[in-house]
Design a protein around this motif. Sequence first.
Motif, PDB file in Angstrom:
ATOM      1  N   SER A  13      27.249  49.374  51.644  1.00 57.42           N
ATOM      2  CA  SER A  13      27.008  49.687  50.235  1.00 57.42           C
ATOM      3  C   SER A  13      25.811  50.611  50.004  1.00 57.42           C
ATOM      4  O   SER A  13      25.657  51.155  48.910  1.00 57.42           O
ATOM      5  CB  SER A  13      26.815  48.396  49.434  1.00 57.42           C
ATOM      6  OG  SER A  13      25.672  47.695  49.891  1.00 57.42           O
ATOM      7  N   PRO A  49      24.259  48.278  44.730  1.00 55.64           N
ATOM      8  CA  PRO A  49      23.402  49.455  44.523  1.00 55.64           C
ATOM      9  C   PRO A  49      22.989  49.629  43.065  1.00 55.64           C
ATOM     10  O   PRO A  49      23.751  49.332  42.137  1.00 55.64           O
ATOM     11  CB  PRO A  49      24.284  50.628  44.976  1.00 55.64           C
ATOM     12  CG  PRO A  49      25.351  50.016  45.816  1.00 55.64           C
ATOM     13  CD  PRO A  49      25.586  48.648  45.249  1.00 55.64           C
ATOM     14  N   THR A  50      21.786  50.095  42.879  1.00 62.63           N
ATOM     15  CA  THR A  50      21.309  50.488  41.556  1.00 62.63           C
ATOM     16  C   THR A  50      21.831  51.884  41.247  1.00 62.63           C
ATOM     17  O   THR A  50      21.852  52.748  42.123  1.00 62.63           O
ATOM     18  CB  THR A  50      19.773  50.516  41.527  1.00 62.63           C
ATOM     19  OG1 THR A  50      19.276  49.217  41.861  1.00 62.63           O
ATOM     20  CG2 THR A  50      19.249  50.930  40.161  1.00 62.63           C
ATOM     21  N   ASN A  51      22.258  52.112  40.020  1.00 66.81           N
ATOM     22  CA  ASN A  51      22.624  53.459  39.592  1.00 66.81           C
ATOM     23  C   ASN A  51      21.322  54.207  39.333  1.00 66.81           C
ATOM     24  O   ASN A  51      20.668  54.003  38.307  1.00 66.81           O
ATOM     25  CB  ASN A  51      23.483  53.401  38.327  1.00 66.81           C
ATOM     26  CG  ASN A  51      23.997  54.771  37.908  1.00 66.81           C
ATOM     27  OD1 ASN A  51      23.239  55.726  37.831  1.00 66.81           O
ATOM     28  ND2 ASN A  51      25.278  54.863  37.632  1.00 66.81           N
ATOM     29  N   ALA A  52      20.936  55.054  40.279  1.00 70.96           N
ATOM     30  CA  ALA A  52      19.636  55.726  40.214  1.00 70.96           C
ATOM     31  C   ALA A  52      19.510  56.608  38.970  1.00 70.96           C
ATOM     32  O   ALA A  52      18.431  56.718  38.382  1.00 70.96           O
ATOM     33  CB  ALA A  52      19.415  56.548  41.480  1.00 70.96           C
ATOM     34  N   THR A  53      20.593  57.253  38.571  1.00 63.37           N
ATOM     35  CA  THR A  53      20.555  58.129  37.401  1.00 63.37           C
ATOM     36  C   THR A  53      20.255  57.328  36.141  1.00 63.37           C
ATOM     37  O   THR A  53      19.403  57.702  35.329  1.00 63.37           O
ATOM     38  CB  THR A  53      21.891  58.871  37.230  1.00 63.37           C
ATOM     39  OG1 THR A  53      22.141  59.655  38.395  1.00 63.37           O
ATOM     40  CG2 THR A  53      21.847  59.784  36.002  1.00 63.37           C
ATOM     41  N   MET A  54      20.952  56.209  35.955  1.00 61.77           N
ATOM     42  CA  MET A  54      20.724  55.379  34.782  1.00 61.77           C
ATOM     43  C   MET A  54      19.331  54.751  34.810  1.00 61.77           C
ATOM     44  O   MET A  54      18.684  54.605  33.769  1.00 61.77           O
ATOM     45  CB  MET A  54      21.781  54.290  34.697  1.00 61.77           C
ATOM     46  CG  MET A  54      23.180  54.790  34.363  1.00 61.77           C
ATOM     47  SD  MET A  54      23.227  55.804  32.857  1.00 61.77           S
ATOM     48  CE  MET A  54      22.503  54.688  31.660  1.00 61.77           C
ATOM     49  N   LEU A  98      22.657  49.044  32.017  1.00 59.47           N
ATOM     50  CA  LEU A  98      23.731  49.774  32.685  1.00 59.47           C
ATOM     51  C   LEU A  98      23.307  50.126  34.102  1.00 59.47           C
ATOM     52  O   LEU A  98      22.163  50.519  34.335  1.00 59.47           O
ATOM     53  CB  LEU A  98      24.065  51.064  31.916  1.00 59.47           C
ATOM     54  CG  LEU A  98      24.508  50.904  30.454  1.00 59.47           C
ATOM     55  CD1 LEU A  98      24.567  52.262  29.766  1.00 59.47           C
ATOM     56  CD2 LEU A  98      25.855  50.206  30.381  1.00 59.47           C
ATOM     57  N   GLY A  99      24.220  49.986  35.054  1.00 64.52           N
ATOM     58  CA  GLY A  99      23.922  50.372  36.435  1.00 64.52           C
ATOM     59  C   GLY A  99      22.935  49.474  37.135  1.00 64.52           C
ATOM     60  O   GLY A  99      22.232  49.907  38.058  1.00 64.52           O
ATOM     61  N   GLY A 104      21.477  46.691  39.649  1.00 67.20           N
ATOM     62  CA  GLY A 104      21.805  46.305  41.018  1.00 67.20           C
ATOM     63  C   GLY A 104      21.599  44.824  41.260  1.00 67.20           C
ATOM     64  O   GLY A 104      21.264  44.067  40.348  1.00 67.20           O
ATOM     65  N   GLN A 126      18.839  53.816  45.118  1.00 69.90           N
ATOM     66  CA  GLN A 126      19.964  52.888  45.283  1.00 69.90           C
ATOM     67  C   GLN A 126      19.500  51.455  45.489  1.00 69.90           C
ATOM     68  O   GLN A 126      20.186  50.508  45.136  1.00 69.90           O
ATOM     69  CB  GLN A 126      20.817  53.311  46.483  1.00 69.90           C
ATOM     70  CG  GLN A 126      21.947  54.263  46.180  1.00 69.90           C
ATOM     71  CD  GLN A 126      22.979  54.265  47.292  1.00 69.90           C
ATOM     72  OE1 GLN A 126      22.645  54.186  48.475  1.00 69.90           O
ATOM     73  NE2 GLN A 126      24.244  54.366  46.927  1.00 69.90           N
ATOM     74  N   ASP A 153      16.626  47.939  42.545  1.00 72.54           N
ATOM     75  CA  ASP A 153      16.675  46.537  42.118  1.00 72.54           C
ATOM     76  C   ASP A 153      16.641  45.579  43.297  1.00 72.54           C
ATOM     77  O   ASP A 153      15.962  44.545  43.253  1.00 72.54           O
ATOM     78  CB  ASP A 153      17.926  46.292  41.281  1.00 72.54           C
ATOM     79  CG  ASP A 153      17.882  47.050  39.963  1.00 72.54           C
ATOM     80  OD1 ASP A 153      16.800  47.147  39.372  1.00 72.54           O
ATOM     81  OD2 ASP A 153      18.938  47.567  39.544  1.00 72.54           O
TER      82      ASP A 153
END
Length: 290
Positions: free
Chosen positions: A90, A138-143, A167-168, A170, A206, A209
């Motif tokens: 992941s 994974p954490t949504n790095a963009t969000m 949102l996003g 982890g 990523q 979190d």
Amino acid sequence: MSYSRFGVAAIRPWYRPTASALLSLSLLTILGGCAAVPLEIANSLKSYDGLTSNHGRSTKADFKVSSDDLGAIATIYIEPTMVSGAAAQSIEKSSDRALVANVISRAICVGVSDRFEVVSRKEDADLIVHATITQIVPTNATMAGLSTATSLGASVFSPVPVPRLPLGLGGLSVEAEATTREGKQVGAMVWAKGANFVTTGGRVSQIGDAYSLAASFGGDFSKMLVSGKTPFKGMPKIPSGQRIKSGLGGKARFPACENFGRSPGLIGLAASQVGMPPSWTDKQRLAADQ
């Protein structure tokens, strides 16, 4: 959905959030709560029998501990945390996976130092601890980056902290056990937790979190071994002097814990507040994937 209400400072600098607007934002984010992370098993424990369930709002855990057996324990050895094959798939970078694993080892080592002597050789230990990361969401790095930017912008106009965008988010799941020199299991835990929009700050990575949650698991598991009972009940206690010192980046109580490096301390805290990746401030030994 328009993000103007979340990023008001960046998009409409003349707008000052009212108390009612901030309350509405809080209620909206509560709907997102935290990332849902199931308990995962990697079959790295000697036994899963006799576990007690404690599934809270954010933390899920099955655990057991023998306080009678721990009463005779004086020395303890912490093996480097492993990463299961499922967890490895992941996260793209092996160095990121190793960083999360190392935080777990370091947190356990510092935590158990409140009661036991941590030794550098397994042969010298009465108790051996090993942990395995079973899943990393994974954490949504963009969000996470957007959330940090809007929070920092809004803080200029309001003293009330703006929650992270739900949102996003982890999460992390881990299993660990403590066995005697003879191989008897005296403590075990299967644990999972998702990032929370209030208590887990967004970091552009990523593992943003999972990195934060790794220390949370290490704290829960070590607390169970130190107290000989559930770590999920009772009022929080003030950390010991050695834990505070280690948390600020100081020297660990026992040299064996230095194998997992030192906490980034205040520098790491400052970096987390502006969303910097954990790898920028935390340097550690690499741990192997399982």
